[in-house]
Design a protein around this motif. Structure first.
Motif, mmCIF file in Angstrom:
data_model
loop_
_atom_site.group_PDB
_atom_site.id
_atom_site.type_symbol
_atom_site.label_atom_id
_atom_site.label_comp_id
_atom_site.label_asym_id
_atom_site.label_seq_id
_atom_site.Cartn_x
_atom_site.Cartn_y
_atom_site.Cartn_z
ATOM 1 N N ILE A 141 38.192 44.178 25.880
ATOM 2 C CA ILE A 141 38.105 43.163 26.974
ATOM 3 C C ILE A 141 39.575 42.636 27.118
ATOM 4 O O ILE A 141 40.436 42.573 26.172
ATOM 5 C CB ILE A 141 37.407 42.120 26.547
ATOM 6 N N PRO A 142 39.876 41.972 28.203
ATOM 7 C CA PRO A 142 41.375 41.758 28.653
ATOM 8 C C PRO A 142 41.571 40.360 27.757
ATOM 9 O O PRO A 142 40.582 39.609 27.523
ATOM 10 C CB PRO A 142 41.357 41.448 30.246
ATOM 11 N N CYS A 143 42.948 40.133 27.583
ATOM 12 C CA CYS A 143 43.106 38.814 26.959
ATOM 13 C C CYS A 143 44.475 38.153 27.717
ATOM 14 O O CYS A 143 45.166 38.918 28.497
ATOM 15 C CB CYS A 143 43.888 39.435 25.671
ATOM 16 N N ALA A 144 44.498 36.726 27.847
ATOM 17 C CA ALA A 144 45.453 36.050 28.353
ATOM 18 C C ALA A 144 46.247 35.299 27.199
ATOM 19 O O ALA A 144 45.219 34.766 26.524
ATOM 20 C CB ALA A 144 45.068 35.274 29.549
ATOM 21 N N ILE A 173 46.830 34.148 36.481
ATOM 22 C CA ILE A 173 46.151 35.272 36.351
ATOM 23 C C ILE A 173 44.715 35.223 36.643
ATOM 24 O O ILE A 173 44.110 34.199 36.337
ATOM 25 C CB ILE A 173 46.331 35.958 35.032
ATOM 26 N N VAL A 174 44.136 36.137 37.353
ATOM 27 C CA VAL A 174 42.513 36.077 37.775
ATOM 28 C C VAL A 174 42.123 37.215 36.618
ATOM 29 O O VAL A 174 42.403 38.425 36.662
ATOM 30 C CB VAL A 174 42.340 36.481 39.233
ATOM 31 N N PRO A 176 38.690 38.886 34.463
ATOM 32 C CA PRO A 176 37.047 38.941 34.747
ATOM 33 C C PRO A 176 36.316 38.275 33.615
ATOM 34 O O PRO A 176 37.037 37.680 32.640
ATOM 35 C CB PRO A 176 36.884 40.481 34.429
#
Lengths: 259, 320
Positions: A141-144, A173-174, A176
């Motif tokens: 999964i993406p990470c910020a 940042i957008v 999901p």
């Protein structure tokens, strides 16, 4: 319903003595060392609880990996408003690779359907900045990182985050859902536990999972040694009473034409 | 095999200290007997790639419109392919939030070891050992990676190399694909009126000042100096005692004033990296083992709450 997992690390209090144990080569853990929740994780937990307060239909779980002492940090998490606590028991002494912690948490989280996973941006003790992004990578999964604020879309399918870059610059940042957010300090004001939550935490049973003899899976980096830094200071130590030191300092600054 | 250096950009500018890690990579490559290759991700980076090649290393630029702002996830996926292509044994990134994110993605995806905030390394008994600080520099940890590893390198640990007579080769590739998320814009801190970088004297406050009221003492001392300003450690800004525009360190400002007076600052590497270029450093801390003393020119072991009022009083007596 939205599910948020907050990863908590227990760290020695910054006022505790940092002493290398000659027998183990690792840090001494005695009565003088007070353990508490990593402050960055306090911000992460508070942010999750704030989201629940706004959206209502949200469950906040806290998870921690470590020996039996980390139950106090998980209980503190419940006192500060988490719904459930998960303790992955790992008795391993000495250096524990962040990649192992990340794998254990990712293995737990993978089938639980969390919409968001929060970590502190780093731990106060080792400042590795690893566990959050490693969990995200393991889960795909993406990470910020270094999140200073977030807004979840009404339908819960995306989250807009404010992230800190270097030098006072922030970016938007957008992301999901699901995503992992590594929360920066200063994003909120972590609350003190409420009396009702303290009473609830006393009674509540933690979910316990034995990590057994888990390893990072690919043979982690090897611990070589701990050492005190060399005293490299070439600096002049000002001596005498506070008054004398103040006078000396003013003279030095005057001689350097700074005053 | 090779040593890869990954540099990302904001609007085609490399983040501060990016070229420092070339020196780390070069030293590492020399010990391992491997060449260095530099990878730069950005929107339009042909000229930056030429700049980097001046140091003598071969450079691969990867361009994509979404690289206008750092995108660690997208960078990571692109670099993963390059790691295979160049048989990377070691991958080096700057120890920034973005660098750590890309590095974690690479380490987890390529199943390599991962060490962050490396300050130095040494070869002992045929084993490479990498050094990083724990507890704000109170102790140092040495770790040995295996065959392959990803590193982030602490800012300020190395100096950028000198340029070479023979530049490296440059190849710029256009990247296809769509990132999983999108940075939509960047914003500067609103309080740019605090020009720390232009101040001759910075009086900086850390956790050791104890209470918010004591900030007044710091401000009073800063006013004594022509062109003096108030700086702060991250903790002070997090507590909202001062706006982030005052923060000195890796996530704040990098400063090099004539005088830097660190008051109650423990000396985390993050902070030191932002001020160690100051001409004269005075450190005041009640903890005689505070890491800040290792870089101070003048060391004063005192409690600030008692010492600063005395300093102000003595100044009034002698200089007014």
């Amino acid at each position: 319903m939205m599910k948020i997992l907050v990863c908590l690390k227990q760290v020695p209090d910054s006022e505790s003595p940092v002493v290398i144990d000659e027998n183990t080569g690792w840090l001494r853990e005695d009565d003088l060392v007070v353990f508490r929740m990593n402050r960055y994780d306090e911000y992460a937990l508070e942010e999750a609880v704030l989201i629940r307060e706004v959206r209502g239909d949200v469950t906040v779980d806290v998870i921690s990996v470590g020996p039996s002492r980390v139950t106090s940090t998980l209980k503190k998490g419940l006192e500060k408003g988490a719904n459930n606590g998960i303790h992955i028991t790992l008795e391993q002494q000495g250096y524990v690779p962040p990649s192992l912690i990340a794998r254990l948490i990712a293995d737990y989280a993978v089938k639980k359907g969390y919409d968001l996973i929060f970590t502190g941006v780093m731990a106060e003790d080792d400042m590795q900045c690893q566990v959050g992004p490693l969990i995200a990578a393991r889960l795909g999964i993406p990470c910020a990182a270094s999140v200073l604020g977030e807004t979840i879309s009404e339908d819960g399918t995306s989250v807009t985050v404010e992230c800190e870059l270097e030098g006072g610059v922030t970016e938007t940042i957008v992301m999901p859902v699901p995503s992992l957010l590594a929360i920066q300090s200063g994003i909120n004001r972590p609350r003190y536990p409420s009396l009702s939550n303290v009473m609830r935490a006393k009674e509540q049973v933690l979910e316990v999972i034995d990590a057994g003899t888990a390893s990072a899976g690919f043979g982690a980096e090897r611990f070589v040694s701990l050492s005190y830094p060399e005293i490299t200071s070439k600096g002049t130590i000002l001596q005498g009473t506070a008054e004398q030191k103040a006078e000396q300092l003013l003279n030095i600054l005057h001689e350097k034409s700074l005053l | 095999m090779s040593v890869l250096v990954i540099i990302d950009t904001i609007e085609n500018r490399p983040s501060a200290g990016s070229f420092e890690i070339l020196t780390f990579a070069e030293k590492l490559a020399a010990v391992a007997g491997l060449p260095v290759r530099v990878v730069i991700a950005g929107q339009e980076i042909a000229s930056l790639a030429e700049d980097a090649a001046r140091y003598g290393f071969d450079v691969t630029g990867i361009e994509h419109e979404s690289f206008r702002y750092p995108n660690p996830d997208f960078t990571g996926r692109a670099v993963l392919g390059l790691m295979k292509e160049y048989s990377a044994r070691y991958v080096c990134l700057p120890h920034t939030m973005r660098g750590c994110q890309t590095a974690a993605f690479l380490a987890a995806s390529a199943d390599t070891h991962y060490i962050t905030a490396v300050e130095s390394f040494a070869e002992k008994n045929d084993e490479m050992s990498f050094r990083r600080a724990l507890f704000n520099g109170k102790v140092y940890l040495e770790l040995s990676p295996g065959e392959a590893s990803v590193f982030t390198v602490q800012g300020g640990s190395y100096k950028a190399p000198d340029s070479r007579d023979t530049p490296g080769t440059v190849e710029v590739r256009a990247l296809s694909g769509t990132p999983r998320y999108r940075p939509t814009g960047v914003r500067e801190s609103e309080e740019e009126s605090v020009r720390l970088e232009e101040s001759d004297v910075i009086i900086s406050a850390g956790r050791g000042i104890g209470s918010r009221e004591n900030l007044e003492l710091i401000k009073t001392i800063a006013k004594v100096f022509p062109n003096g300003a108030v700086g702060a450690s991250r903790t002070i800004c997090d507590q909202k005692w001062l706006p982030y525009a005052h923060q000195v360190g890796i996530t704040g400002k990098t400063v090099a004033p004539k005088l830097y007076m660190a008051c109650g600052i423990s000396g985390a590497q993050q902070h030191i990296a932002g001020m160690k270029g100051s001409q004269t450093i005075v450190a005041i801390n009640k903890d005689p083992r505070a890491a800040i003393f290792s870089i101070a020119d003048y060391i004063i072991v005192e409690d600030l709450a008692t010492f600063l009022p005395i300093l102000i009083e003595k100044y009034a007596e002698s200089f007014k």
